[in-house]
Design a protein around this motif. Sequence first.
Motif, mmCIF file in Angstrom:
data_model
loop_
_atom_site.group_PDB
_atom_site.id
_atom_site.type_symbol
_atom_site.label_atom_id
_atom_site.label_comp_id
_atom_site.label_asym_id
_atom_site.label_seq_id
_atom_site.Cartn_x
_atom_site.Cartn_y
_atom_site.Cartn_z
ATOM 1 N N CYS A 11 0.852 -1.186 0.000
ATOM 2 C CA CYS A 11 0.000 0.000 0.000
ATOM 3 C C CYS A 11 0.890 1.239 0.000
ATOM 4 C CB CYS A 11 -0.927 0.009 1.208
ATOM 5 S SG CYS A 11 -2.085 1.399 1.158
ATOM 6 N N CYS A 16 -2.360 4.803 5.620
ATOM 7 C CA CYS A 16 -2.782 3.422 5.876
ATOM 8 C C CYS A 16 -1.876 2.780 6.931
ATOM 9 C CB CYS A 16 -2.723 2.625 4.572
ATOM 10 S SG CYS A 16 -3.226 0.904 4.749
ATOM 11 N N LYS A 17 -2.473 1.958 7.812
ATOM 12 C CA LYS A 17 -1.652 1.296 8.834
ATOM 13 C C LYS A 17 -0.742 0.223 8.223
ATOM 14 C CE LYS A 17 -4.796 -2.324 10.328
ATOM 15 N NZ LYS A 17 -4.423 -3.455 11.108
ATOM 16 N N ASP A 18 -1.052 -0.237 6.978
ATOM 17 C CA ASP A 18 -0.201 -1.212 6.284
ATOM 18 C C ASP A 18 0.703 -0.553 5.242
ATOM 19 O OD1 ASP A 18 -1.048 -3.504 7.641
ATOM 20 O OD2 ASP A 18 -2.825 -3.683 6.383
ATOM 21 N N ARG A 21 4.192 -2.076 3.681
ATOM 22 C CA ARG A 21 4.397 -3.464 4.124
ATOM 23 C C ARG A 21 3.982 -4.418 3.015
ATOM 24 N NH1 ARG A 21 1.132 -3.850 9.371
ATOM 25 N NH2 ARG A 21 1.888 -5.985 9.313
ATOM 26 N N THR A 24 1.358 -8.918 3.319
ATOM 27 C CA THR A 24 0.524 -8.951 4.522
ATOM 28 C C THR A 24 -0.879 -9.451 4.204
ATOM 29 O OG1 THR A 24 -0.127 -6.646 4.208
ATOM 30 C CG2 THR A 24 1.765 -7.055 5.650
ATOM 31 N N ASN A 26 -3.092 -7.845 2.491
ATOM 32 C CA ASN A 26 -4.049 -6.741 2.390
ATOM 33 C C ASN A 26 -4.243 -6.236 0.957
ATOM 34 O OD1 ASN A 26 -1.370 -5.664 2.507
ATOM 35 N ND2 ASN A 26 -2.243 -3.649 2.839
ATOM 36 N N LYS A 41 -6.026 -3.166 -4.952
ATOM 37 C CA LYS A 41 -6.770 -2.472 -3.908
ATOM 38 C C LYS A 41 -6.242 -2.929 -2.554
ATOM 39 C CE LYS A 41 -11.373 -1.736 -2.029
ATOM 40 N NZ LYS A 41 -12.792 -2.050 -2.141
ATOM 41 N N CYS A 42 -6.057 -1.961 -1.677
ATOM 42 C CA CYS A 42 -5.664 -2.266 -0.297
ATOM 43 C C CYS A 42 -6.942 -2.520 0.484
ATOM 44 C CB CYS A 42 -4.878 -1.103 0.296
ATOM 45 S SG CYS A 42 -4.480 -1.337 2.040
ATOM 46 N N LYS A 43 -7.065 -3.702 1.073
ATOM 47 C CA LYS A 43 -8.259 -4.034 1.857
ATOM 48 C C LYS A 43 -8.305 -3.255 3.170
ATOM 49 C CE LYS A 43 -7.699 -8.565 1.849
ATOM 50 N NZ LYS A 43 -7.938 -10.014 1.994
ATOM 51 N N THR A 44 -7.172 -2.759 3.617
ATOM 52 C CA THR A 44 -7.118 -2.025 4.879
ATOM 53 C C THR A 44 -7.717 -0.620 4.743
ATOM 54 O OG1 THR A 44 -5.097 -3.223 5.433
ATOM 55 C CG2 THR A 44 -5.598 -1.277 6.754
ATOM 56 N N CYS A 45 -7.264 0.129 3.709
ATOM 57 C CA CYS A 45 -7.707 1.525 3.570
ATOM 58 C C CYS A 45 -8.634 1.742 2.373
ATOM 59 C CB CYS A 45 -6.514 2.458 3.471
ATOM 60 S SG CYS A 45 -5.518 2.238 1.982
#
Length: 144
Positions: A11, A16-18, A21, A24, A26, A41-45
């Motif tokens: 990401c 984003c917290k990821d 990285r 992971t 995400n 797509k980042c699943k986190t943000c």
Amino acid sequence: MREADPKKQMCLNEKCKDFGRKNTGNIIKKGFNAKGNQMFKCKTCGVRFPETKGTVFYNRHLTEDQIIMICKLLVEKNGIRAIERIMEIHRDTVSSVVEDLARHAKEVTDFLISNVGLTKVEVDEMWSFVKKTKRSCRRRRGSR
């Protein structure tokens, strides 16, 4: 370009917290953009981005083949103006590619050795030229 692997993506959203990285879980594939590049797509943000984001190929009107040809011409010790004449691309565009190559040096080096088939010596020669050219580009800009 190359095989788009979500595990190799990270990401690029600094909020984003990821952020930054890899591997992971995400990042997922999410279709293609108008240029045919794989989208992720980042699943986190929830941010979507193309596979070229963060590379020398991102947001360019040049094709990947044209950028690779600029690299090959640099290896052969052609100057910016010579590349401009050979490829019929404006010298400012060529200079912009050279500056991006310098910013993405490690990734570009790995790509040229593994995907383009250049030797380490050829890539070293190219970087020597880029370093010399970058110095002269700064001088020209400052003198305006």
